[in-house]
Scaffold this active site. Sequence first.
Site, PDB file in Angstrom:
ATOM      1  N   LYS A  28       0.770   6.675   3.772  1.00 39.17           N
ATOM      2  CA  LYS A  28       0.464   6.978   2.638  1.00 39.17           C
ATOM      3  C   LYS A  28      -0.942   7.209   2.093  1.00 39.17           C
ATOM      4  O   LYS A  28      -1.654   5.832   2.262  1.00 39.17           O
ATOM      5  CB  LYS A  28       0.877   5.321   1.028  1.00 39.17           C
ATOM      6  CG  LYS A  28       0.436   5.121   0.221  1.00 39.17           C
ATOM      7  CD  LYS A  28       0.808   4.424  -0.077  1.00 39.17           C
ATOM      8  CE  LYS A  28       0.842   3.420  -1.446  1.00 39.17           C
ATOM      9  NZ  LYS A  28       2.214   3.336  -2.439  1.00 39.17           N
TER      10      LYS A  28
ATOM     11  N   GLU B 101      -1.360   2.790   4.650  1.00 39.92           N
ATOM     12  CA  GLU B 101      -1.915   2.617   3.801  1.00 39.92           C
ATOM     13  C   GLU B 101      -3.100   2.739   3.679  1.00 39.92           C
ATOM     14  O   GLU B 101      -4.172   1.692   3.439  1.00 39.92           O
ATOM     15  CB  GLU B 101      -1.351   1.834   2.538  1.00 39.92           C
ATOM     16  CG  GLU B 101      -2.708   3.031   1.003  1.00 39.92           C
ATOM     17  CD  GLU B 101      -1.413   2.088  -0.233  1.00 39.92           C
ATOM     18  OE1 GLU B 101      -0.603   0.816  -0.009  1.00 39.92           O
ATOM     19  OE2 GLU B 101      -1.865   2.847  -1.474  1.00 39.92           O
TER      20      GLU B 101
HETATM   21  P1  13P Z   1      -1.865   3.345  -7.271  1.00 43.31           P
HETATM   22  O1  13P Z   1      -0.472   4.387  -7.377  1.00 43.31           O
HETATM   23  O2  13P Z   1      -1.156   2.691  -8.423  1.00 43.31           O
HETATM   24  O3  13P Z   1      -2.726   3.659  -6.362  1.00 43.31           O
HETATM   25  O4  13P Z   1      -0.319   1.468  -6.105  1.00 43.31           O
HETATM   26  C1  13P Z   1      -0.245   2.600  -4.950  1.00 43.31           C
HETATM   27  C2  13P Z   1      -0.284   1.978  -3.785  1.00 43.31           C
HETATM   28  O5  13P Z   1       0.697   0.607  -3.170  1.00 43.31           O
HETATM   29  C3  13P Z   1      -1.234   0.363  -4.536  1.00 43.31           C
HETATM   30  O6  13P Z   1      -1.107  -0.355  -2.812  1.00 43.31           O
END
Ligand code: 13P
Length: 344
Positions: A219, A177
């Site tokens: 992600k 991510e």
């Molecule tokens: P949000 O969808 O609130 O951005 O959070 C996703 C997430 O896993 C943050 O690490």
Amino acid sequence: MNTQALIDTATAMVADDKGLLAMDESTLTCNKRFAALGIPQTEDRRRAYRELLVTTSGLSDYISGAILFDETIRQQLQDGTRFADALAQAGIIPGIKVDTGVTALAGHPGEKVTEGLDQLRDRLAEYMRLGARFAKWRSVITIGDGIPTRACIEANAHTLARYASLCQEVGLVPIIEPEVLMAGRHDLARCREVAEETLHLVFVQLSAQRVLLEGMILKPNMVLPGIDSSGPATVDEVAEATVACLLRTVPAAVPGVAFLSGGQSPELASARLNAIHVRFGDRLPWAVTFSFSRALQQPVLAIWRGDDANTKVAQQALLQRARCNLAARRGTYQASMEQAGCLT
Ligand code: 13P
């Protein structure tokens, strides 16, 4: 490394038009959200709220995996079932957030790097024993005057790749991510430029660290103008910029792209995911889905407010959002589903 098991898990995480529920807020973040609604910031209330989420009947019709926080994976439902077991019994793959949060990047004012590599090999082995089958690590890239620097993007990309490689060694599918934050005055084009450079450098590092692309999930953020930008973008412009950025940078071997919501409203997040599929569905080499926290949970928490008498109604709100997002993944989401309620 059991390559086939990693591929099977990663594929299952994005199968059947379903998405992922991020419920891995750190205690600090969870407490902040509780405080804003006047909910007591106690371990018991955090546990009760997470129990509400995982015991929502029918959730597995829309959600393939759920990301837990360290505190939660060690807790039990009221009936004594451990959270990871409750998810697995419900047909939802348990996952775990394994980074330990962001810290200032030395020598780079305004920029952050994510921590958590120390003793990570041992921690991952323990999470595997506790029932997790995938993991998550979030890096943040901030857009501002003169930032991000290449040094910041490279430091985060390298860290993500080290984490991913350790995950695969123990048998956990890494969710990678690299979040380009929405905070700022930048426009859509600037976000796209930064997201493109970030993803490019992330995949250079993943390749260098010999990460199996078929056994991971990306992600990313959607490509959006900054929250304080003077030029808002249409849903179609966001879809176009996001898909163009991903097509240029993400190898087709990656099985799934699951967006974070990043502070978008639940409705906009669904509408934008929907537009990505309506306009570009036939051009996407990966499964493209959601891994939202706020865009799934916001209405749920606002209804629950710490009172267990509200649990059933709050669970209906979770199902509603999950179902809207499954529709978005199919390109069949419509704004009218919000008024009517996706469940009707
Ligand atoms: P949000 O969808 O609130 O951005 O959070 C996703 C997430 O896993 C943050 O690490």
